[in-house]
Design a protein around this motif. Structure first.
Motif, PDB file in Angstrom:
ATOM      1  N   VAL A  22       0.843  -1.194   0.000  1.00 42.34           N
ATOM      2  CA  VAL A  22       0.000   0.000   0.000  1.00 42.34           C
ATOM      3  C   VAL A  22       0.878   1.243   0.000  1.00 42.34           C
ATOM      4  O   VAL A  22       1.857   1.320   0.750  1.00 42.34           O
ATOM      5  N   LYS A  23       0.514   2.205  -0.826  1.00 47.46           N
ATOM      6  CA  LYS A  23       1.270   3.455  -0.965  1.00 47.46           C
ATOM      7  C   LYS A  23       0.597   4.554  -0.152  1.00 47.46           C
ATOM      8  O   LYS A  23      -0.616   4.789  -0.283  1.00 47.46           O
ATOM      9  N   ASN A  24       1.378   5.192   0.714  1.00 45.76           N
ATOM     10  CA  ASN A  24       0.918   6.332   1.510  1.00 45.76           C
ATOM     11  C   ASN A  24      -0.328   6.031   2.347  1.00 45.76           C
ATOM     12  O   ASN A  24      -1.090   6.930   2.693  1.00 45.76           O
ATOM     13  N   GLY A  25      -0.538   4.779   2.641  1.00 45.80           N
ATOM     14  CA  GLY A  25      -1.650   4.390   3.503  1.00 45.80           C
ATOM     15  C   GLY A  25      -3.017   4.454   2.869  1.00 45.80           C
ATOM     16  O   GLY A  25      -4.013   4.137   3.517  1.00 45.80           O
ATOM     17  N   THR A  26      -3.092   4.827   1.598  1.00 44.54           N
ATOM     18  CA  THR A  26      -4.406   5.028   0.969  1.00 44.54           C
ATOM     19  C   THR A  26      -4.557   4.359  -0.397  1.00 44.54           C
ATOM     20  O   THR A  26      -5.681   4.211  -0.874  1.00 44.54           O
ATOM     21  N   GLU A  27      -3.472   3.963  -1.000  1.00 39.24           N
ATOM     22  CA  GLU A  27      -3.533   3.443  -2.378  1.00 39.24           C
ATOM     23  C   GLU A  27      -2.995   2.012  -2.444  1.00 39.24           C
ATOM     24  O   GLU A  27      -1.853   1.749  -2.099  1.00 39.24           O
ATOM     25  N   ILE A  28      -3.834   1.102  -2.894  1.00 37.36           N
ATOM     26  CA  ILE A  28      -3.422  -0.295  -3.025  1.00 37.36           C
ATOM     27  C   ILE A  28      -2.602  -0.463  -4.302  1.00 37.36           C
ATOM     28  O   ILE A  28      -3.089  -0.208  -5.403  1.00 37.36           O
ATOM     29  N   ILE A  29      -1.357  -0.898  -4.136  1.00 36.16           N
ATOM     30  CA  ILE A  29      -0.491  -1.150  -5.289  1.00 36.16           C
ATOM     31  C   ILE A  29      -0.597  -2.621  -5.706  1.00 36.16           C
ATOM     32  O   ILE A  29      -0.573  -2.949  -6.886  1.00 36.16           O
ATOM     33  N   SER A  30      -0.730  -3.494  -4.728  1.00 41.50           N
ATOM     34  CA  SER A  30      -0.953  -4.910  -5.014  1.00 41.50           C
ATOM     35  C   SER A  30      -1.674  -5.520  -3.825  1.00 41.50           C
ATOM     36  O   SER A  30      -1.536  -5.050  -2.696  1.00 41.50           O
ATOM     37  N   ASN A  31      -2.456  -6.565  -4.081  1.00 38.22           N
ATOM     38  CA  ASN A  31      -3.211  -7.204  -3.002  1.00 38.22           C
ATOM     39  C   ASN A  31      -3.453  -8.657  -3.393  1.00 38.22           C
ATOM     40  O   ASN A  31      -4.245  -8.939  -4.300  1.00 38.22           O
ATOM     41  N   VAL A  32      -2.765  -9.573  -2.720  1.00 40.74           N
ATOM     42  CA  VAL A  32      -2.828 -10.993  -3.059  1.00 40.74           C
ATOM     43  C   VAL A  32      -3.428 -11.761  -1.880  1.00 40.74           C
ATOM     44  O   VAL A  32      -2.983 -11.608  -0.746  1.00 40.74           O
ATOM     45  N   VAL A  33      -4.435 -12.583  -2.163  1.00 37.75           N
ATOM     46  CA  VAL A  33      -5.085 -13.386  -1.127  1.00 37.75           C
ATOM     47  C   VAL A  33      -5.189 -14.831  -1.597  1.00 37.75           C
ATOM     48  O   VAL A  33      -5.732 -15.101  -2.665  1.00 37.75           O
ATOM     49  N   ALA A  34      -4.647 -15.751  -0.803  1.00 38.82           N
ATOM     50  CA  ALA A  34      -4.791 -17.178  -1.059  1.00 38.82           C
ATOM     51  C   ALA A  34      -5.821 -17.723  -0.078  1.00 38.82           C
ATOM     52  O   ALA A  34      -5.568 -17.772   1.130  1.00 38.82           O
ATOM     53  N   SER A  35      -6.994 -18.082  -0.585  1.00 40.12           N
ATOM     54  CA  SER A  35      -8.088 -18.537   0.275  1.00 40.12           C
ATOM     55  C   SER A  35      -8.004 -20.039   0.533  1.00 40.12           C
ATOM     56  O   SER A  35      -7.513 -20.806  -0.292  1.00 40.12           O
ATOM     57  N   GLN A  36      -8.518 -20.438   1.700  1.00 38.20           N
ATOM     58  CA  GLN A  36      -8.550 -21.857   2.069  1.00 38.20           C
ATOM     59  C   GLN A  36      -9.973 -22.409   2.109  1.00 38.20           C
ATOM     60  O   GLN A  36     -10.201 -23.514   2.621  1.00 38.20           O
ATOM     61  N   ILE A  37     -10.930 -21.676   1.586  1.00 41.92           N
ATOM     62  CA  ILE A  37     -12.326 -22.085   1.699  1.00 41.92           C
ATOM     63  C   ILE A  37     -12.556 -23.490   1.149  1.00 41.92           C
ATOM     64  O   ILE A  37     -13.249 -24.315   1.755  1.00 41.92           O
ATOM     65  N   THR A  38     -11.946 -23.796   0.004  1.00 40.20           N
ATOM     66  CA  THR A  38     -12.145 -25.113  -0.600  1.00 40.20           C
ATOM     67  C   THR A  38     -11.694 -26.224   0.335  1.00 40.20           C
ATOM     68  O   THR A  38     -12.361 -27.262   0.462  1.00 40.20           O
ATOM     69  N   SER A  39     -10.557 -26.017   1.018  1.00 40.26           N
ATOM     70  CA  SER A  39     -10.053 -27.036   1.940  1.00 40.26           C
ATOM     71  C   SER A  39     -10.879 -27.104   3.214  1.00 40.26           C
ATOM     72  O   SER A  39     -11.189 -28.194   3.712  1.00 40.26           O
ATOM     73  N   GLN A  40     -11.255 -25.949   3.762  1.00 37.58           N
ATOM     74  CA  GLN A  40     -11.912 -25.911   5.062  1.00 37.58           C
ATOM     75  C   GLN A  40     -13.395 -26.272   5.004  1.00 37.58           C
ATOM     76  O   GLN A  40     -13.955 -26.742   6.010  1.00 37.58           O
ATOM     77  N   LYS A  41     -14.043 -26.090   3.857  1.00 35.73           N
ATOM     78  CA  LYS A  41     -15.484 -26.340   3.776  1.00 35.73           C
ATOM     79  C   LYS A  41     -15.811 -27.817   4.010  1.00 35.73           C
ATOM     80  O   LYS A  41     -16.920 -28.155   4.423  1.00 35.73           O
TER      81      LYS A  41
END
Length: 340
Positions: A22-41
């Motif tokens: 995140v740049k300057n606390g306000t701008e998302i430069i990149s955002n990566v999320v690896a979810s586990q829903i498939t495994s946990q469900k």
């Protein structure tokens, strides 16, 4: 000209492995999320040991991807912000230790962020926060009303006494035979329903801003049992609509009362249950009629992510807050002000 700041955020408090710049606390430069829903469900909920093992497998990959997407090298970062707590202790430890290793290897300061502070600061990624403000935090483990007089100032005025709203959603979903995660399924059924079962509202003592949803959950269970004894089937659409109506009315009513009492300039919603369409619509309509500015992040920023951790970490970085390599995961970490 002020130099731009770039904060790497890391989040592993539950079953999402995430990294963001995140740049300057306000701008998302990149955002990566690896979810586990498939495994946990398969288990109807999050199994802590499985969550931790998935974090071990994914943490390095998501950090590398976040940096690659941001087109930044480690030496171009200003700090590393990581969820210190609360959360599942095994899951927290993966993120904290990865952050410490990355910070040490690259000579960067490390900042420990409270998970709920992160959810609140997800709003700063969409628009400026104006103080004093009221934050309604609604997630799997938390239902709270927090007054903020300024950055880093948190005054808890209401909290759940038993099941948080998200917990109640998941438990009621299991009663109805819906798959994990239950919240979105109940929200969908409620939206499609042509009627509803009337369930009680838990207002607690007059003037209280606390919440209680365990009684509502029990009412749903008793309703189903009573029908079963009569040989009748439950209409899941009507039950979902009635359950959601009760939760939404209590949350909205108490948030509005608190906003008026404390004279806030802004109301924000945060947390995974803030992605609930029924709740969002109720809050938006209610505060619109009261001419009180209301904001809620897009759904992707309501659920667990690292951009919110980087946003909160940026505010802490500006205020000179720094952690150290003795940092540990804190599963029961309280939300306290870092700035008076």
């Amino acid at each position: 000209m002020t130099k731009d700041s770039y904060i790497l955020g890391i989040e592993t408090s539950c079953d999402e492995t995430a990294a963001s710049v995140v740049k300057n606390g306000t701008e998302i430069i990149s955002n990566v999320v690896a979810s586990q829903i498939t495994s946990q469900k398969r288990f109807g909920g999050v199994v802590p040991e499985i969550a931790s093992r998935h974090h071990v497998e994914q943490i390095t990959l998501v950090i590398e991807e976040a940096l690659a997407n941001a087109e930044l090298k480690p030496e171009e970062l200003d700090a590393v912000a990581v969820t210190e707590g609360p959360g599942l202790v095994g899951a927290l430890l993966i993120g904290v230790n990865a952050a410490k290793a990355f910070a040490f290897a690259n000579g960067l300061p490390i900042i420990g962020v409270h998970h709920i502070a992160g959810h609140i600061y997800a709003n700063q990624l969409m628009q400026p926060m104006e103080f004093p403000l009221l934050a309604l935090i609604v997630s799997g483990g938390h239902t709270e009303l927090v007054i903020m007089e300024g950055h880093g100032s948190f005054k808890l005025v209401g909290e759940t006494r038993d099941d948080a709203a998200g917990e109640a959603y998941d438990k009621v979903a299991r009663v109805l035979g819906l798959p994990y995660p239950g919240g979105p399924k109940i929200d969908k059924l409620a939206a499609e329903s042509d009627g509803q079962v009337v369930f009680p509202r838990a207002w607690l003592e007059p003037g209280s801003y606390d919440f209680s949803f365990s009684g509502l959950k029990s009412s749903v269970i008793n309703y189903k049992h009573n029908l079963a004894q009569k040989g009748e089937d439950v209409n899941p659409f009507h039950v979902a609509a009635g359950f959601q109506a009760s939760v939404v009315e209590v949350l909205t009513t108490k948030a509005l009362r608190a906003a008026k009492e404390f004279g806030v300039k802004q109301v924000i919603a945060a947390g995974g249950v803030a992605a609930n369409k029924g709740l969002r619509a109720s809050l938006e309509e209610t505060f619109k009629t009261q001419d009180i500015p209301f904001y809620v992040p897009p759904i992707a920023l309501c659920t667990d992510n690292a951009a919110m951790i980087a946003a909160a970490g940026s505010a802490m970085f500006i205020d000179g807050i720094r952690g150290n390599l003795a940092m540990n995961g804190k599963p029961g970490m309280p939300l306290v002000s870092w700035k008076q």
